[in-house]
Design an enzyme around this catalytic site. Sequence first.
Site, PDB file in Angstrom:
ATOM      1  CG  ASN A  77      -7.928  -1.624  -4.961  1.00 40.90           C
ATOM      2  OD1 ASN A  77      -7.017  -2.431  -4.758  1.00 40.90           O
ATOM      3  ND2 ASN A  77      -8.172  -0.633  -4.105  1.00 40.90           N
ATOM      4  CG  ASP A  88      -2.006   1.028   1.151  1.00 38.23           C
ATOM      5  OD1 ASP A  88      -2.371   1.425   0.032  1.00 38.23           O
ATOM      6  OD2 ASP A  88      -2.506   1.453   2.219  1.00 38.23           O
TER       7      ASP A  88
END
Length: 228
Positions: free
Chosen positions: A63, A15
């Site tokens: 996402n 991330d």
Amino acid sequence: MSELKLPRHIAIIMDGNGRWAKQRLLPRTAGHKVGLDTFVDISDACIEMGIEYLTVYAFSSENWNRSSDEVGALMELMSKGITKYEPELVKRNVKLKLLGDIDRFEPKYRNALLGVQERLSKNDGMTLCICLSYGGRQELVHAFNELIKEGKTEITAEDVERHLYSAGVPDPDLVIRTSGEYRISNFLLWQSAYAEYYFADVYWPDFNKDELIKAIESYNKRERRYGR
Ligand code: IPE
Ligand code: IPE
Ligand code: MG
């Protein structure tokens, strides 16, 4: 390093690509590009160290809610990146497992990715699991639906495990998340029941082998009790 006890299975939530790029006044996709290089470096490092299983979270079910530009760029990067990495994976005897709802991918990307997975399927070195269009809840719902199709009216933990995308892969010992966020974001919900967590402050493009070793050193200080 030599006396370190290696986790059998390391899982990573990669991330912070967007924030890494923002810091440099670059578009988010520039962060994803460098993030792909970091992925290759860390995967190489795990192979060299003798890690048996590496799982990376590359694209979550959620996402898909990002802009179509970003999603498109990510699809392109991931399928090209893995295709480009394939000869190295062949040379290093790596087995690839794609975890997630790959059917949601456009056929050209899906076919490229499934082709690489197929060609590496006989390898028996490190197993590299890439979570694409992956969500822990979706994975469990998928498993339950498969059991309904089998006609089951009562199920066991083993039944569920048989139908996880990760079936056959042992649970992760160490789960690393970069970028200073302290959450799991729908990653390996079932499999991480007894994982050790490590949170790194750096954004994923800045993660490197030294950071990986810090995480493994921290893991070495943990006492795993499994409720006993
Ligand atoms: C991780 O970086 C890559 C993916 C989730 C695809 P992000 O894109 O989430 O970057 P941040 O968290 O916004 O910085
Ligand atoms: C988790 O990161 C998913 C991946 C790294 C692929 P996100 O950036 O999507 O998670 P949130 O939105 O911070 O929870
Ligand atoms: Mg993020």
